[in-house]
Every structure is written in C-alpha cells, then in structure tokens.
Design a protein around this motif. Structure first.
Motif, mmCIF file in Angstrom:
data_model
loop_
_atom_site.group_PDB
_atom_site.id
_atom_site.type_symbol
_atom_site.label_atom_id
_atom_site.label_comp_id
_atom_site.label_asym_id
_atom_site.label_seq_id
_atom_site.Cartn_x
_atom_site.Cartn_y
_atom_site.Cartn_z
ATOM 1 N N LEU A 198 0.853 -1.191 0.000
ATOM 2 C CA LEU A 198 0.000 0.000 0.000
ATOM 3 C C LEU A 198 0.889 1.241 0.000
ATOM 4 N N GLY A 199 2.001 1.166 0.709
ATOM 5 C CA GLY A 199 2.922 2.291 0.767
ATOM 6 C C GLY A 199 4.179 1.935 1.534
ATOM 7 N N VAL A 200 5.114 2.878 1.532
ATOM 8 C CA VAL A 200 6.391 2.689 2.217
ATOM 9 C C VAL A 200 6.676 3.938 3.043
ATOM 10 N N ILE A 201 7.164 3.718 4.261
ATOM 11 C CA ILE A 201 7.587 4.808 5.135
ATOM 12 C C ILE A 201 9.098 4.676 5.304
ATOM 13 N N ARG A 202 9.806 5.786 5.078
ATOM 14 C CA ARG A 202 11.273 5.762 5.178
ATOM 15 C C ARG A 202 11.731 6.832 6.164
ATOM 16 N N ILE A 203 12.713 6.512 6.980
ATOM 17 C CA ILE A 203 13.322 7.497 7.870
ATOM 18 C C ILE A 203 14.292 8.305 7.011
ATOM 19 N N ALA A 204 13.909 9.538 6.684
ATOM 20 C CA ALA A 204 14.700 10.355 5.764
ATOM 21 C C ALA A 204 15.955 10.900 6.431
ATOM 22 N N SER A 205 15.813 11.410 7.666
ATOM 23 C CA SER A 205 16.992 11.917 8.374
ATOM 24 C C SER A 205 16.688 12.033 9.859
ATOM 25 N N ILE A 206 17.755 12.025 10.635
ATOM 26 C CA ILE A 206 17.662 12.203 12.080
ATOM 27 C C ILE A 206 18.702 13.245 12.460
ATOM 28 N N LYS A 207 18.245 14.337 13.066
ATOM 29 C CA LYS A 207 19.153 15.400 13.526
ATOM 30 C C LYS A 207 18.735 15.770 14.933
ATOM 31 N N GLY A 208 19.506 15.329 15.916
ATOM 32 C CA GLY A 208 19.162 15.594 17.309
ATOM 33 C C GLY A 208 17.871 14.890 17.665
ATOM 34 N N GLU A 209 16.908 15.659 18.139
ATOM 35 C CA GLU A 209 15.607 15.088 18.509
ATOM 36 C C GLU A 209 14.583 15.157 17.380
ATOM 37 N N ARG A 210 15.004 15.607 16.196
ATOM 38 C CA ARG A 210 14.070 15.735 15.070
ATOM 39 C C ARG A 210 14.280 14.598 14.079
ATOM 40 N N VAL A 211 13.177 13.997 13.682
ATOM 41 C CA VAL A 211 13.209 12.895 12.726
ATOM 42 C C VAL A 211 12.374 13.303 11.514
ATOM 43 N N ARG A 212 12.928 13.187 10.320
ATOM 44 C CA ARG A 212 12.176 13.446 9.086
ATOM 45 C C ARG A 212 11.726 12.100 8.546
ATOM 46 N N VAL A 213 10.435 11.991 8.281
ATOM 47 C CA VAL A 213 9.836 10.741 7.816
ATOM 48 C C VAL A 213 9.280 10.982 6.414
ATOM 49 N N ALA A 214 9.607 10.104 5.479
ATOM 50 C CA ALA A 214 9.109 10.203 4.106
ATOM 51 C C ALA A 214 8.042 9.131 3.883
ATOM 52 N N PHE A 215 6.925 9.529 3.281
ATOM 53 C CA PHE A 215 5.814 8.622 3.013
ATOM 54 C C PHE A 215 5.675 8.463 1.502
ATOM 55 N N ASP A 216 5.663 7.237 1.025
ATOM 56 C CA ASP A 216 5.464 6.960 -0.393
ATOM 57 C C ASP A 216 4.186 6.141 -0.520
ATOM 58 N N PHE A 217 3.068 6.843 -0.721
ATOM 59 C CA PHE A 217 1.745 6.235 -0.825
ATOM 60 C C PHE A 217 1.049 6.788 -2.060
ATOM 61 N N PRO A 218 0.034 6.103 -2.569
ATOM 62 C CA PRO A 218 -0.753 6.670 -3.673
ATOM 63 C C PRO A 218 -1.369 8.003 -3.254
ATOM 64 N N ARG A 219 -1.579 8.891 -4.203
ATOM 65 C CA ARG A 219 -2.115 10.226 -3.906
ATOM 66 C C ARG A 219 -3.514 10.194 -3.293
ATOM 67 N N ASP A 220 -4.271 9.124 -3.528
ATOM 68 C CA ASP A 220 -5.627 9.080 -2.977
ATOM 69 C C ASP A 220 -5.652 8.659 -1.507
ATOM 70 N N VAL A 221 -4.511 8.304 -0.933
ATOM 71 C CA VAL A 221 -4.425 7.976 0.488
ATOM 72 C C VAL A 221 -4.087 9.256 1.247
ATOM 73 N N GLU A 222 -4.998 9.680 2.129
ATOM 74 C CA GLU A 222 -4.773 10.901 2.895
ATOM 75 C C GLU A 222 -3.797 10.638 4.038
ATOM 76 N N ILE A 223 -2.848 11.549 4.213
ATOM 77 C CA ILE A 223 -1.869 11.467 5.292
ATOM 78 C C ILE A 223 -1.864 12.831 5.979
ATOM 79 N N HIS A 224 -2.105 12.843 7.295
ATOM 80 C CA HIS A 224 -2.181 14.091 8.050
ATOM 81 C C HIS A 224 -1.359 13.988 9.326
ATOM 82 N N ARG A 225 -0.792 15.119 9.749
ATOM 83 C CA ARG A 225 -0.218 15.186 11.090
ATOM 84 C C ARG A 225 -1.375 15.069 12.081
#
Length: 75
Positions: free
Chosen positions: A21-48
């Motif tokens: 359905l999709g893939v989640i990748r840890i894009a980067s880690i800097k201190g206490e901040r983590v960047r997460v990349a989501f690779d899903f179809p455009r019709d799948v809603e992703i919200h904070r």
C-alpha cells in the motif's frame, strides 16, 4: 500499536510486500528531530495528528439539501 526501531534510510513496508500500500522511510535524524518520508498513492490521505484532530472536530460540510417528492408526483 506496533513500535519498531529504524535507522536513517531504513524503511517500513505497509501492506503486502509484493504489492505494498505504501512505504515509510526514515529520511533523516538530527538531534531530537526525525524526518519521515511517506510513499503512498495520492488518494491515500496522510495528516499530522493535530491536523487530523481539526478535521474530525469540524462539522461536516453541507453541499446540498434533499427535498421530499411532492405527493402528486408520487401518484
């Protein structure tokens, strides 16, 4: 809830690994901040979470009304 440990650049596959359905990748880690990349179809809603909570708390949008059929039309 599933909790897993991933390092920068590692991924988590969501759904069937042969056709995910999709893939989640840890894009980067800097201190206490983590960047997460989501690779899903455009019709799948992703919200904070804070945005998802706002969406849920808003009353539904009314886009039209349904008028009852007249009695004459029903006969």
């Amino acid at each position: 809830m599933l909790v897993i440990t991933r390092r920068e650049g590692e991924e988590v596959v969501i759904g069937d690994p042969r056709n995910p359905l999709g893939v989640i990748r840890i894009a980067s880690i800097k201190g206490e901040r983590v960047r997460v990349a989501f690779d899903f179809p455009r019709d799948v809603e992703i919200h904070r979470r804070e945005i998802a909570d706002q969406i849920v708390s808003q009353p539904p949008e009314v886009i039209g009304t349904i008028k009852p059929a007249s009695i004459a039309a029903a006969q």
